[in-house]
Enzyme design. Structure first.
Site, PDB file in Angstrom:
ATOM      1  N   TYR A  88       0.797  -1.236   0.000  1.00 53.77           N
ATOM      2  CA  TYR A  88       0.000   0.000   0.000  1.00 53.77           C
ATOM      3  C   TYR A  88       0.830   1.286   0.000  1.00 53.77           C
ATOM      4  CZ  TYR A  88      -3.703  -3.307   1.039  1.00 53.77           C
ATOM      5  OH  TYR A  88      -4.578  -4.349   0.966  1.00 53.77           O
ATOM      6  N   HIS A 135      -9.156   2.179  -5.328  1.00 57.96           N
ATOM      7  CA  HIS A 135      -8.306   1.243  -4.583  1.00 57.96           C
ATOM      8  C   HIS A 135      -6.858   1.653  -4.792  1.00 57.96           C
ATOM      9  CE1 HIS A 135     -11.599  -1.447  -3.724  1.00 57.96           C
ATOM     10  NE2 HIS A 135     -11.995  -1.273  -4.963  1.00 57.96           N
TER      11      HIS A 135
HETATM   12  O1  CA2 Z   1      -6.076  -1.386  -2.525  1.00 57.70           O
HETATM   13  C1  CA2 Z   1      -6.950  -0.915  -1.797  1.00 57.70           C
HETATM   14  O2  CA2 Z   1      -7.132   0.291  -1.607  1.00 57.70           O
HETATM   15  C2  CA2 Z   1      -7.856  -1.883  -1.018  1.00 57.70           C
HETATM   16  O3  CA2 Z   1      -9.170  -1.327  -0.988  1.00 57.70           O
HETATM   17  C3  CA2 Z   1      -7.270  -1.966   0.386  1.00 57.70           C
HETATM   18  C4  CA2 Z   1      -7.981  -2.964   1.292  1.00 57.70           C
HETATM   19  C5  CA2 Z   1      -8.127  -4.326   0.601  1.00 57.70           C
HETATM   20  O4  CA2 Z   1      -8.921  -5.181   1.406  1.00 57.70           O
HETATM   21  C6  CA2 Z   1      -8.748  -4.199  -0.792  1.00 57.70           C
HETATM   22  O5  CA2 Z   1      -8.784  -5.488  -1.382  1.00 57.70           O
HETATM   23  C7  CA2 Z   1      -7.945  -3.256  -1.666  1.00 57.70           C
HETATM   24  C8  CA2 Z   1      -7.199  -3.095   2.611  1.00 57.70           C
HETATM   25  C9  CA2 Z   1      -7.224  -1.835   3.432  1.00 57.70           C
HETATM   26  C10 CA2 Z   1      -5.884  -1.466   4.009  1.00 57.70           C
HETATM   27  O6  CA2 Z   1      -5.377  -2.504   4.793  1.00 57.70           O
HETATM   28  C11 CA2 Z   1      -4.161  -2.378   5.400  1.00 57.70           C
HETATM   29  C12 CA2 Z   1      -3.732  -3.488   6.096  1.00 57.70           C
HETATM   30  C13 CA2 Z   1      -2.523  -3.466   6.725  1.00 57.70           C
HETATM   31  C14 CA2 Z   1      -1.722  -2.341   6.671  1.00 57.70           C
HETATM   32  C15 CA2 Z   1      -2.148  -1.223   5.991  1.00 57.70           C
HETATM   33  C16 CA2 Z   1      -3.366  -1.233   5.359  1.00 57.70           C
END
Ligand code: CA2
Length: 151
Positions: free
Chosen positions: A25, A102
């Site tokens: 991310y 996303h």
């Molecule tokens: O790519 C994206 O923006 C997502 O919406 C992010 C989500 C994921 O479930 C989608 O499939 C794609 C996850 C949110 C962020 O999660 C984190 C987890 C750990 C550390 C930082 C962020």
């Protein structure tokens, strides 16, 4: 003159951005993304209401509150993209120009991320461009509002 209000809504775990998993991310925090959205909105003569929640019910209530209040929605539904018929129904009911964002390219990731219920009711979808996707989404919403089109 009152500026058109755009709700920028963020789903679960996005408060963890920049703190964990920078490989997927990136290193920007949600505060950094809010600052980018504020800067972009100012340039576009839009007002924004930037929020994050870990709760599906709260996210749905925020979408419902956009009715009669907001001119458009930018939403990163995070994990609820892939699971929530209820969120899709709420977005469908408010019928506002909506861009789904996303940070990661969900189509390059696990198969369960390839489908989004939200995409079915979104005007458009941006994925894989990191925080810049939010700024692009605001530009797209500005264009949709100006053209008064809700595809
Ligand atoms: O790519 C994206 O923006 C997502 O919406 C992010 C989500 C994921 O479930 C989608 O499939 C794609 C996850 C949110 C962020 O999660 C984190 C987890 C750990 C550390 C930082 C962020």
């Amino acid at each position: 003159m009152t500026l058109p209000l755009i709700a920028v809504l963020n789903g679960p775990n996005l408060n963890m951005l920049g703190l964990r998993e920078p490989g997927i991310y990136g290193s920007a925090t949600l505060d950094d993304i809010e600052a980018l959205c504020a800067e972009t909105a100012e340039e576009l003569n839009l007002a924004i209401d930037f929020r994050q929640t870990n709760a599906e019910a709260e996210l749905i209530s925020w979408v419902q509150e956009c009715r009669g209040r907001a001119a458009g929605i930018v939403i990163n539904p995070a994990g609820y993209s892939h699971t929530s018929v209820a969120l899709m129904d709420a977005l469908s009911a408010v019928a506002l120009p909506t861009v789904e964002v996303h940070l990661s390219n969900i189509h390059r990731r696990e198969a369960f991320r390839h489908h989004s219920y939200v995409s079915r009711v979104a005007s458009g979808v941006i994925c894989g461009l990191g925080p810049a996707g939010y700024a692009l989404a605001l530009r797209a919403i500005a264009g949709l509002i100006a053209a008064d089109e809700t595809p």
